[in-house]
Structure formats: C-alpha cells, structure tokens
Design a protein around this motif. Structure first.
Motif, short mmCIF file in Angstrom:
data_model
loop_
_atom_site.label_atom_id
_atom_site.label_comp_id
_atom_site.label_asym_id
_atom_site.label_seq_id
_atom_site.Cartn_x
_atom_site.Cartn_y
_atom_site.Cartn_z
N SER A 134 46.28 55.87 117.77
CA SER A 134 47.04 55.11 118.75
C SER A 134 46.98 55.70 120.16
N HIS A 135 46.63 56.97 120.25
CA HIS A 135 46.60 57.62 121.56
C HIS A 135 45.26 57.31 122.24
N PRO A 136 45.26 57.10 123.55
CA PRO A 136 43.98 56.75 124.21
C PRO A 136 42.93 57.86 124.20
N ASP A 137 43.37 59.11 124.11
CA ASP A 137 42.42 60.21 124.28
C ASP A 137 42.23 61.11 123.07
N VAL A 138 43.13 61.01 122.10
CA VAL A 138 43.10 61.95 120.97
C VAL A 138 43.39 61.20 119.67
N VAL A 139 42.69 61.58 118.62
CA VAL A 139 42.95 60.98 117.31
C VAL A 139 43.45 62.07 116.36
N ILE A 140 44.39 61.69 115.50
CA ILE A 140 44.89 62.61 114.48
C ILE A 140 44.51 62.07 113.11
N ASP A 141 43.77 62.89 112.37
CA ASP A 141 43.43 62.54 110.99
C ASP A 141 44.27 63.44 110.08
N PHE A 142 45.34 62.89 109.53
CA PHE A 142 46.26 63.68 108.71
C PHE A 142 45.61 64.18 107.42
N ASN A 143 44.49 63.57 107.05
CA ASN A 143 43.77 64.01 105.86
C ASN A 143 43.30 65.45 105.98
N ARG A 144 43.13 65.91 107.23
CA ARG A 144 42.55 67.23 107.46
C ARG A 144 43.59 68.27 107.85
N CYS A 145 44.86 67.87 107.84
CA CYS A 145 45.92 68.81 108.26
C CYS A 145 46.20 69.82 107.16
N ILE A 146 46.23 71.11 107.52
CA ILE A 146 46.53 72.16 106.54
C ILE A 146 47.91 72.76 106.78
N LEU A 147 48.71 72.12 107.59
CA LEU A 147 50.10 72.53 107.83
C LEU A 147 50.22 73.94 108.39
N CYS A 148 49.26 74.31 109.22
CA CYS A 148 49.31 75.65 109.82
C CYS A 148 50.36 75.73 110.91
N GLU A 149 50.80 74.59 111.39
CA GLU A 149 51.83 74.48 112.43
C GLU A 149 51.39 75.04 113.79
N LEU A 150 50.09 75.19 114.00
CA LEU A 150 49.66 75.65 115.33
C LEU A 150 49.95 74.60 116.39
N CYS A 151 49.74 73.32 116.07
CA CYS A 151 50.06 72.27 117.05
C CYS A 151 51.56 72.20 117.28
N LEU A 175 52.90 66.62 108.48
CA LEU A 175 53.05 66.66 109.93
C LEU A 175 53.60 65.33 110.42
N VAL A 176 54.59 65.38 111.30
CA VAL A 176 55.13 64.14 111.86
C VAL A 176 55.10 64.23 113.39
N ILE A 177 55.13 63.05 114.01
CA ILE A 177 55.10 62.94 115.47
C ILE A 177 56.47 62.50 115.97
N ASP A 178 56.92 63.14 117.03
CA ASP A 178 58.21 62.77 117.60
C ASP A 178 58.02 61.64 118.61
N SER A 179 58.10 60.41 118.13
CA SER A 179 58.10 59.24 119.02
C SER A 179 58.85 58.12 118.29
N HIS A 180 59.26 57.11 119.00
CA HIS A 180 60.09 56.07 118.36
C HIS A 180 59.34 55.37 117.23
N SER A 181 58.03 55.28 117.33
CA SER A 181 57.24 54.62 116.29
C SER A 181 56.64 55.61 115.30
N GLY A 182 56.69 56.89 115.64
CA GLY A 182 56.03 57.89 114.81
C GLY A 182 54.55 58.01 115.14
N LEU A 183 54.11 57.24 116.14
CA LEU A 183 52.69 57.26 116.51
C LEU A 183 52.47 58.17 117.71
N LEU A 184 51.30 58.81 117.73
CA LEU A 184 51.00 59.74 118.82
C LEU A 184 50.95 59.02 120.16
N GLY A 185 50.44 57.79 120.14
CA GLY A 185 50.31 57.03 121.39
C GLY A 185 51.65 56.74 122.06
#
Ligand code: FES
Length: 235
Positions: A134-151, A175-185
C-alpha cells in the motif's frame, strides 16, 4: 592493562559494559547475528549469536564480556545449534530464496550459508501471511519477517515514529503497523526512515528497484557474511 577474554583461543580486549558481541565485532571477529545491530539496544531474540562458555550456551549480543572467559564461537557443536535455530526460522515463515529479490544480499540466507545449512530439516509451517504494497515507495512481505524487531526499534528509537510493533505471543506473534487501516501506506512511514533500511531479510524492500543487481554481483555472492559483514546489506 586492558581486560581480555578468549574467543576461540584468541585474546579479545573489552571495556566494562561491552557484550561479547560488542568486543568481538570491535576486534574484527565475526559472530553470526540477525537481530543485533550495534546502533540499537540488544534484543536477544533470534539466538543465532549463540556461543558456548564452559558448557553454557548464551547469546553473545546480550552476555557481558568478562575477564578470563573462554568462549567457543566456531566449534561444530555450536554451529550445529545455530543451524537448528536457522532451520526453525526458515520453516516458521515462507522464505523462497530463488524468487526473493533480496537473495544474495540477505543476512538470513548469508548466515545460513555461513553455518553450512543446506536444507530446512523441519516441516514447513506454511503460515498464511500477507504482502502490504500500500505504500508508494516500500513493500512489506510479512512472509519473510523473522520478528527481529529491528524495524520496531529503528522506527521508535531513531525515527521517533513507532510505525511498527509486535502483536500476539508465541506462534501468534506477528509484526503490525500503527495506522488506522493497519496498512503501511496509511502510516507515517517514509522510505528515508532508518526502519526502511535495517531489515536482515527481504521483508521490507524499496519499490522500483527489484532485481536491480544481477545474480553474481550481489553482496554475498563472492564473499561470505563473515568477511563482508552486514552494514552494506542495509544500503
Ligand atoms: Fe543475538 Fe539475535 S543476534 S540473539
């Protein structure tokens, strides 16, 4: 006279307050790591940095260095422990290296090669996870998240935004995103944020640059992560 401990028989100097990881990296000695980044407080979650001290296995990124320690960082036994940890990380998510644009510049993949991991060994979980484009410049693929919490840490401690958080416990952690929709965008996230440049896998990637670097010329194609390190992986 500076204080020292031994890492695989080599004397490593350290200052009071440094961890085994801090002192080893300062001395130019590689200890595998994924959730560790010297710019942020240690997290101790991935366990890939496990070392052995007198029969006790500890995380080098959280264990304090102390005078006279004898640390095993490279025996077959410790590499076997790391391989098992990595194999679990691989089967918990959906890591399809040949199709991933981070392949060849991915710390997870590079550390797996470093430890000699050849196959996942465990049964794949095949979790159902989404991709957030949803973000214009960055994509998040949760399939690859290892929960390192660096982000999470980078967004909170460096960017001052708290865009990311971990929700749930145990196998339900995600991993969750803090936005009203839960989307990065719909969040305040920007491609220039530190959090956009710390992911050790291909979970957070810039758009418009996919497969920019040909196979054979990627970061870890010619030299292992133990030589190259991980700084350039975030460029
Ligand atoms: Fe030490 Fe992840 S690097 S636990």
């Amino acid at each position: 006279m500076s204080k020292t401990f031994k890492l695989d028989g080599r004397e490593i100097p350290f200052e009071t307050g440094q961890t085994i990881m801090d002192a080893a990296l300062a001395a130019g000695v590689y200890i595998p790591h994924l959730c560790h980044n010297p710019e942020f407080a240690p997290h101790g979650s991935c366990r890939v940095c496990v070392v052995d001290i007198g029969g006790r296995q500890v995380s080098a990124c959280t264990a304090a260095a102390s005078e006279g320690l004898e640390v095993d960082n490279s025996s077959e036994a410790i590499q076997e422990t790391r391989r098992a940890i990595l194999q679990m990380l691989f089967v918990e998510g959906n890591h399809v290296c040949p199709a991933c644009e981070k392949s060849g510049a991915c710390q997870l993949q590079a550390v797996a090669y470093y430890t000699g991991m050849l196959a996942p060994h465990f049964t794949h979980f095949f979790p159902r996870r989404s991709v957030d484009a949803s973000h214009p410049d960055v994509v998040i693929d949760f399939n690859r998240c290892i929960l390192c919490e660096l982000c999470v840490r980078a967004s909170r401690d460096h960017d001052g935004k708290r865009v990311f958080a971990i929700s749930g416990r145990g196998l339900e952690s995600h991993l969750v995103i803090d936005s009203h929709s839960g989307l990065l965008g719909d969040s305040s996230f920007a491609a220039t944020d530190k959090a956009a440049h710390v992911c050790p896998t291909g979970a957070i990637l810039p758009k418009g640059r996919g497969y920019e670097t040909p196979i054979g010329e990627r970061l870890y194609d010619r030299e292992p992560i133990s030589i190259v390190g991980d700084v350039r992986a975030h460029e």
